[in-house]
Design a protein around this motif. Structure first.
Motif, PDB file in Angstrom:
ATOM      1  N   LEU A 345      -6.317 -34.610  17.303  1.00 30.73           N
ATOM      2  CA  LEU A 345      -7.635 -35.174  17.957  1.00 30.73           C
ATOM      3  C   LEU A 345      -8.299 -34.124  18.484  1.00 30.73           C
ATOM      4  O   LEU A 345      -9.412 -33.810  18.538  1.00 30.73           O
ATOM      5  CB  LEU A 345      -7.379 -36.271  18.936  1.00 30.73           C
ATOM      6  CG  LEU A 345      -8.418 -37.109  19.505  1.00 30.73           C
ATOM      7  CD1 LEU A 345      -9.022 -37.876  18.414  1.00 30.73           C
ATOM      8  CD2 LEU A 345      -7.781 -37.997  20.512  1.00 30.73           C
ATOM      9  N   ASP A 346      -7.625 -33.080  19.256  1.00 27.49           N
ATOM     10  CA  ASP A 346      -8.385 -32.206  20.076  1.00 27.49           C
ATOM     11  C   ASP A 346      -8.853 -31.028  19.020  1.00 27.49           C
ATOM     12  O   ASP A 346      -9.888 -30.352  19.452  1.00 27.49           O
ATOM     13  CB  ASP A 346      -7.139 -31.430  20.835  1.00 27.49           C
ATOM     14  CG  ASP A 346      -6.603 -32.157  22.084  1.00 27.49           C
ATOM     15  OD1 ASP A 346      -7.543 -33.282  22.506  1.00 27.49           O
ATOM     16  OD2 ASP A 346      -5.932 -32.173  22.389  1.00 27.49           O
ATOM     17  N   ILE A 350      -9.071 -35.322  13.110  1.00 25.89           N
ATOM     18  CA  ILE A 350      -9.240 -36.692  12.825  1.00 25.89           C
ATOM     19  C   ILE A 350     -10.165 -37.063  13.850  1.00 25.89           C
ATOM     20  O   ILE A 350     -10.117 -36.450  14.939  1.00 25.89           O
ATOM     21  CB  ILE A 350      -7.926 -37.469  12.980  1.00 25.89           C
ATOM     22  CG1 ILE A 350      -7.177 -37.344  14.289  1.00 25.89           C
ATOM     23  CG2 ILE A 350      -6.952 -37.147  11.829  1.00 25.89           C
ATOM     24  CD1 ILE A 350      -5.942 -38.132  14.721  1.00 25.89           C
ATOM     25  N   THR A 351     -10.807 -38.253  13.542  1.00 26.77           N
ATOM     26  CA  THR A 351     -11.703 -38.627  14.621  1.00 26.77           C
ATOM     27  C   THR A 351     -10.902 -39.581  15.513  1.00 26.77           C
ATOM     28  O   THR A 351      -9.801 -39.931  15.243  1.00 26.77           O
ATOM     29  CB  THR A 351     -12.867 -39.833  13.714  1.00 26.77           C
ATOM     30  OG1 THR A 351     -12.287 -40.812  13.131  1.00 26.77           O
ATOM     31  CG2 THR A 351     -13.646 -38.944  12.641  1.00 26.77           C
ATOM     32  N   GLN A 354      -9.768 -42.828  13.676  1.00 27.78           N
ATOM     33  CA  GLN A 354      -8.570 -42.382  12.942  1.00 27.78           C
ATOM     34  C   GLN A 354      -7.394 -42.439  13.902  1.00 27.78           C
ATOM     35  O   GLN A 354      -6.316 -42.771  13.600  1.00 27.78           O
ATOM     36  CB  GLN A 354      -8.795 -41.381  12.237  1.00 27.78           C
ATOM     37  CG  GLN A 354      -9.791 -41.222  10.994  1.00 27.78           C
ATOM     38  CD  GLN A 354     -10.250 -40.267  10.353  1.00 27.78           C
ATOM     39  OE1 GLN A 354     -10.230 -38.947  11.005  1.00 27.78           O
ATOM     40  NE2 GLN A 354     -10.466 -40.268   8.866  1.00 27.78           N
ATOM     41  N   ALA A 355      -7.449 -41.846  15.270  1.00 26.49           N
ATOM     42  CA  ALA A 355      -6.548 -41.821  15.966  1.00 26.49           C
ATOM     43  C   ALA A 355      -5.968 -43.064  16.234  1.00 26.49           C
ATOM     44  O   ALA A 355      -4.746 -43.284  16.498  1.00 26.49           O
ATOM     45  CB  ALA A 355      -6.774 -40.706  17.111  1.00 26.49           C
ATOM     46  N   MET A 356      -6.888 -43.974  16.733  1.00 24.34           N
ATOM     47  CA  MET A 356      -6.484 -45.314  17.508  1.00 24.34           C
ATOM     48  C   MET A 356      -5.675 -45.906  15.986  1.00 24.34           C
ATOM     49  O   MET A 356      -4.804 -46.570  16.361  1.00 24.34           O
ATOM     50  CB  MET A 356      -7.958 -46.077  17.545  1.00 24.34           C
ATOM     51  CG  MET A 356      -8.411 -45.857  18.704  1.00 24.34           C
ATOM     52  SD  MET A 356      -7.580 -46.610  20.163  1.00 24.34           S
ATOM     53  CE  MET A 356      -7.535 -48.243  19.813  1.00 24.34           C
ATOM     54  N   THR A 357      -5.963 -45.609  14.823  1.00 24.32           N
ATOM     55  CA  THR A 357      -5.350 -46.223  13.817  1.00 24.32           C
ATOM     56  C   THR A 357      -3.909 -45.729  13.854  1.00 24.32           C
ATOM     57  O   THR A 357      -2.744 -46.494  13.536  1.00 24.32           O
ATOM     58  CB  THR A 357      -5.941 -45.938  12.346  1.00 24.32           C
ATOM     59  OG1 THR A 357      -7.354 -46.435  12.443  1.00 24.32           O
ATOM     60  CG2 THR A 357      -5.031 -46.671  11.202  1.00 24.32           C
ATOM     61  N   ASN A 536     -17.541 -41.423  20.306  1.00 29.77           N
ATOM     62  CA  ASN A 536     -16.636 -40.831  20.044  1.00 29.77           C
ATOM     63  C   ASN A 536     -15.593 -40.186  21.332  1.00 29.77           C
ATOM     64  O   ASN A 536     -14.404 -40.315  21.635  1.00 29.77           O
ATOM     65  CB  ASN A 536     -16.749 -39.513  19.178  1.00 29.77           C
ATOM     66  CG  ASN A 536     -15.576 -38.765  18.603  1.00 29.77           C
ATOM     67  OD1 ASN A 536     -14.844 -39.522  17.639  1.00 29.77           O
ATOM     68  ND2 ASN A 536     -15.083 -37.739  19.078  1.00 29.77           N
ATOM     69  N   GLN A 537     -16.345 -39.805  22.517  1.00 25.22           N
ATOM     70  CA  GLN A 537     -15.822 -39.505  23.895  1.00 25.22           C
ATOM     71  C   GLN A 537     -14.975 -40.843  24.353  1.00 25.22           C
ATOM     72  O   GLN A 537     -14.014 -40.616  24.686  1.00 25.22           O
ATOM     73  CB  GLN A 537     -16.811 -39.141  24.807  1.00 25.22           C
ATOM     74  CG  GLN A 537     -17.496 -37.805  24.544  1.00 25.22           C
ATOM     75  CD  GLN A 537     -18.481 -37.498  25.332  1.00 25.22           C
ATOM     76  OE1 GLN A 537     -19.459 -38.298  25.769  1.00 25.22           O
ATOM     77  NE2 GLN A 537     -18.786 -36.295  25.575  1.00 25.22           N
TER      78      GLN A 537
END
Length: 547
Positions: A345-346, A350-351, A354-357, A536-537
């Motif tokens: 993420l950093d 990935i967006t 995508q990180a949530m998934t 995104n933030q």
């Protein structure tokens, strides 16, 4: 013309509302039929108008309904008769009773009464997949008539001239996800339902109406396309809105578009929601709050009967929490997933979405298994399963319901429970509907002691009153699912205290889910948007909170 109440609405002459601030303050809209401003009348709105204009309006009492004389097949509860009296014969009505308070009895009996008066020929029931068999059982128990069910020949009941014709279809049969642009034309289930509705005076019942709460969903589109062919439209649900008032729109529109003034969804949203957050084309896309909720309540009250479990006599629920401690090996797997998500993420690999998934893997790890990139289940630990087995041995011969989300966990739990000498069944999405009905009956008849159910497959529309203990192995992220699965054994006819046990790994994703439910929120809504954040933030901050 003076301010007055007519047809359940407060009518306000145009000269009283000369600017937009006054219109917004009062929550009124222009009603073409009366050529004036109007809003639904209840105690709150009447008080507001009286205070603003010094009028002396009195909130209207609900209209008197006639006493119903009918030879009921099964004896009703007091609140069921109240609901039946409120909605009998109306073109559009919603029975909003908590799960387990007998909504199906009300709909079945109303149909039976209307049929006996020559006002109804047939009833289409649209329900969740796992409720199709339950509806057939309920119709045979509380009513009469011929029964057919979409692709369920085992549920067919031959011609019976003592009641209406019944057709039962599950919601997903009405839509085809692969043919989004031709939903209404191409699905066999939709055509089957449509042909049935064209056969005479018809009632259309939508059970668990939150499935049409999404204004742009395929299910909602199918329901709206069918609604015009029904003479009577009914909704059965616990509530219209919960903590999301905008979900009322599609359900009210299905009942009667005039209830929502024939507004579009976005007009409805503009009237009842305060929008903001990250913007798309200059418009806020997040709901920051709500307004005019007294008017929304009046809309709902005008076409519904409500009853909560707190208002009736049912045994109380008991809650326990069992802490699960991960081994160093499992903890390392969990922490590595957290580190990988943070790093990707950093670094922009990935967006945030995508990180949530990917964060779902954390729930899998606490259960003891995780899916790799090829979607193969990999065993990483047994700590939660061991704690479940320890608790199961403590409670002896009591009937136990276990809620679990992931199939590998269901399989491993089933093996462990069977090896320990208990009778067990596994109820999940790959089990045929007829076999699910058989498992449900076996559990309620105490032929099996433990029933493991996949959360998404069984949280609605089934009765499991045999359960004395309920283990929450995988706590669902959505508050609605958690509430519903708790209510499977907490229903009319339950005489025992039911104990609910949450198995939680402290400091993990498990605890975030439990915490969000304590605040009456879904996990997705738990972290609120902050002023000035982009989408995104916002999603990135939400992911980091879950980690």
């Amino acid at each position: 013309m003076n301010i007055c109440i007519k047809d359940g609405k407060i009518l306000i002459p145009a000269e009283f509302v000369r600017d937009k601030p006054t219109k917004d303050e009062l929550g009124v809209h222009w009603f073409r039929q009366y050529k004036c401003w109007a809003l639904y009348a209840n105690e709150l709105t009447v008080r507001k108008i009286n205070k603003k204009f010094g009028s002396r309006l009195v909130a209207p009492a609900p209209p008197a309904r006639p006493t119903i004389t009918f030879d009921y097949k099964t004896e009703p509860k007091e609140w069921q008769l109240e609901a039946l009296t409120a909605g009998l014969g109306l073109p559009a009505f919603a029975y909003l009773l908590d799960p387990g308070l007998g909504k199906s009895w009300i709909a079945i009996t109303e149909a039976q009464i209307l049929w006996s008066r020559g006002m109804l020929h047939q009833v289409l029931v649209v329900c969740p997949l796992n409720a199709v068999g339950t509806w057939a059982e309920q119709i045979m128990e509380h009513g009469y008539g011929e029964i057919t069910a979409w692709k369920r020949p085992d549920l067919m009941k031959s011609a019976d001239d003592r009641g209406p014709r019944w057709a039962i279809i599950h919601k997903d049969a009405l839509v085809s996800p692969t043919k989004k642009d031709e939903i209404r034309k191409t699905t066999e289930g939709f055509k089957w339902a449509q042909n049935f509705l064209n056969g005479g005076y018809t009632m259309m019942v939508i059970d668990e109406s939150t499935d049409i709460a999404g204004h742009d969903s395929w299910r909602t589109a199918a329901a709206m396309a069918l609604r015009n062919a029904a003479n009577y439209r009914r909704i059965l649900n616990g509530t219209f809105i919960g903590d999301k008032p905008l979900e009322a729109y599609s359900q009210l529109y299905y009942l009667d578009p005039q209830i929502v003034y024939e507004w579009s969804y976005y007009a409805f949203q503009s009237h009842f929601a305060i929008m903001g957050g990250y913007e798309v084309r200059g418009h806020g896309t997040q709901v920051l709050g709500y307004r005019n909720l007294d008017e929304l309540s009046a809309m709902i009250d005008s076409v519904s009967y409500k009853k909560r479990k707190s208002e009736v006599d049912l045994p109380p629920k008991t809650y326990l929490v069992k802490d699960v401690v991960l081994s160093e090996k499992t903890k390392k797997v969990y922490n590595n997933i957290v580190l990988d998500i943070r790093t990707e993420l950093d670094n922009g690999v990935i967006t945030a979405d995508q990180a949530m998934t990917k964060a779902v893997k954390l729930r899998q790890v606490t259960g003891g298994s995780v899916f790799d990139d090829e979607h193969n289940a990999v065993k990483v630990g047994s700590e939660k399963i061991n704690e479940c087995m320890h608790m199961l041995r403590q409670i002896g011969n009591a009937s136990v319901l276990i809620w679990c989300q992931f199939r590998p966990d269901i399989a491993r739990l089933g093996e462990a429970i069977q090896a320990a000498g208990y009778t067990v069944a596994e109820y999940h999405g790959d089990v045929k509907p007829s076999d699910r009905d058989m498992m449900k009956d076996q559990f309620n008849n105490k032929e099996i002691q433990v029933l493991i159910i996949q959360n998404d497959s069984g949280y609605r529309a089934i009765t499991l009153n045999a359960a004395e203990w309920v283990f929450i192995f995988s706590n669902p992220e959505r508050l609605l699912v958690r509430t519903q699965l708790e209510d499977r054994p907490h229903r009319i006819g339950q005489s025992k205290n039911v104990t609910y046990v949450d198995f939680i790994v402290r400091g993990s994703y498990d605890e975030v889910i439990k915490e969000s439910h304590a605040f009456k929120k879904d996990v997705a809504d738990y972290v609120m948007w902050k002023e000035g954040e982009t989408k995104n933030q916002y999603v990135k901050r939400r992911v980091l909170r879950l980690l």
